[in-house]
Design a protein around this motif. Structure first.
Motif, short mmCIF file in Angstrom:
data_model
loop_
_atom_site.label_atom_id
_atom_site.label_comp_id
_atom_site.label_asym_id
_atom_site.label_seq_id
_atom_site.Cartn_x
_atom_site.Cartn_y
_atom_site.Cartn_z
N ILE A 55 0.93 -0.33 0.00
CA ILE A 55 -0.23 -0.35 -0.20
C ILE A 55 0.81 0.81 -0.26
O ILE A 55 1.42 1.26 0.66
N GLU A 56 0.16 2.36 -0.68
CA GLU A 56 1.25 3.70 -1.12
C GLU A 56 0.62 4.43 -0.68
O GLU A 56 0.00 4.43 -1.47
N ASP A 57 0.17 4.95 0.98
CA ASP A 57 -0.73 5.66 1.09
C ASP A 57 -0.43 6.80 0.97
O ASP A 57 -0.73 8.26 1.62
N GLY A 58 0.70 7.79 0.54
CA GLY A 58 0.89 8.85 0.26
C GLY A 58 1.90 9.73 1.62
O GLY A 58 2.49 10.46 1.45
N SER A 59 2.67 8.32 2.40
CA SER A 59 3.17 9.03 3.46
C SER A 59 4.63 8.15 3.42
O SER A 59 5.50 8.97 4.24
N GLY A 60 5.28 8.32 2.08
CA GLY A 60 6.48 8.13 1.66
C GLY A 60 7.49 6.28 2.29
O GLY A 60 8.54 6.30 1.69
N THR A 61 6.72 5.76 2.84
CA THR A 61 6.77 4.77 3.50
C THR A 61 5.72 3.72 2.72
O THR A 61 5.02 3.77 2.75
N ALA A 62 6.35 2.10 1.73
CA ALA A 62 5.24 1.55 2.02
C ALA A 62 4.78 0.61 2.22
O ALA A 62 5.27 0.38 4.02
N LYS A 63 3.90 0.50 2.91
CA LYS A 63 3.03 -0.91 3.93
C LYS A 63 2.50 -1.87 3.12
O LYS A 63 2.17 -2.06 1.97
N PHE A 64 1.79 -2.80 4.04
CA PHE A 64 2.09 -4.01 4.02
C PHE A 64 0.90 -4.52 4.26
O PHE A 64 0.42 -4.09 6.12
N VAL A 124 -6.38 5.89 -1.88
CA VAL A 124 -6.46 5.66 -0.60
C VAL A 124 -6.80 6.89 -0.39
O VAL A 124 -7.19 8.31 -0.52
N VAL A 125 -8.27 7.21 0.94
CA VAL A 125 -8.93 8.34 1.40
C VAL A 125 -8.28 8.98 2.26
O VAL A 125 -8.07 7.78 3.73
N LYS A 126 -8.19 9.93 2.85
CA LYS A 126 -7.12 10.60 4.00
C LYS A 126 -8.34 11.60 5.19
O LYS A 126 -9.10 12.15 4.18
N GLY A 127 -8.18 10.97 6.24
CA GLY A 127 -9.25 11.23 6.58
C GLY A 127 -8.97 11.25 8.65
O GLY A 127 -7.43 10.73 8.83
N ILE A 128 -10.08 10.85 9.32
CA ILE A 128 -10.07 10.27 10.45
C ILE A 128 -10.22 8.77 10.77
O ILE A 128 -11.38 9.41 10.42
N CYS A 129 -9.39 8.45 11.28
CA CYS A 129 -10.51 7.37 11.84
C CYS A 129 -11.81 6.99 12.63
O CYS A 129 -11.23 8.43 13.66
N SER A 130 -12.26 5.96 12.85
CA SER A 130 -13.22 5.98 13.86
C SER A 130 -12.44 6.21 15.33
O SER A 130 -13.17 6.68 16.71
N GLU A 131 -11.61 5.32 15.43
CA GLU A 131 -11.25 5.43 17.01
C GLU A 131 -10.17 6.95 17.28
O GLU A 131 -10.45 7.30 18.96
N CYS A 132 -9.50 7.21 16.31
CA CYS A 132 -9.37 8.62 16.44
C CYS A 132 -10.48 9.70 16.59
O CYS A 132 -10.68 10.87 17.88
#
Length: 145
Positions: free
Chosen positions: A66-75, A127-135
């Motif tokens: 997952i390339e989420d725009g943070s500059g670091t790939a996640k899996f 990728v949708v960016k926003g605030i997750c339900s926990e936050c």
């Protein structure tokens, strides 16, 4: 760990000790993780072996990048439909601007994208960016006090 071996064997991955440890770790995550996150969590892990394990998992349709725009790939673990021929879990990912976690939303499919004639798509990512339900819940709890 024996219960994890069939998961690897189903994807035609040799179940080495390191691969079993990495798979166990990934299955316990609620959000996608970077190689650095894995390396820090799995102490006494050789970086190269960890990278090779993740690459093998990705090549065999067990995890997706997952390339989420943070500059670091996640899996994250793939849906069962993914194979060595390709990833078929085209779902939206959600990046929380507050906690900076990335979540798979497998129930929310990426809509079909119609490309102009002559264009050939090879990969789709949303990728949708926003605030997750926990936050969001934490903010609401703080505001109520």
């Amino acid at each position: 760990m024996k219960d994890l071996e069939p998961i690897l064997l189903e994807k035609k991955i040799n179940p080495t000790a390191m691969r079993l440890v990495v798979l166990d770790f990934l299955l316990k995550q609620s959000s996608a993780v970077s190689l650095t996150d894995m390396e820090l969590a799995l102490e006494r892990t050789d970086r190269v072996t960890l990278y090779r394990s993740i690459k093998t998992f990705e090549d065999h349709g067990l995890v997706h990048r997952i390339e989420d725009g943070s500059g670091t790939a996640k899996f994250a673990i793939c849906q069962p439909s993914c194979t060595t021929e390709g990833h078929h879990d085209l779902h939206i990912h959600f990046y929380c601007n507050n906690c900076q976690e990335t979540y798979c939303l497998p129930q929310t499919q990426i809509p079909e994208v119609k490309l102009p004639e002559g264009y050939q798509g090879q990969q789709v990512s949303l990728v949708v960016k926003g605030i997750c339900s926990e936050c969001k819940n934490q903010c609401n709890t703080i505001a109520a006090h």
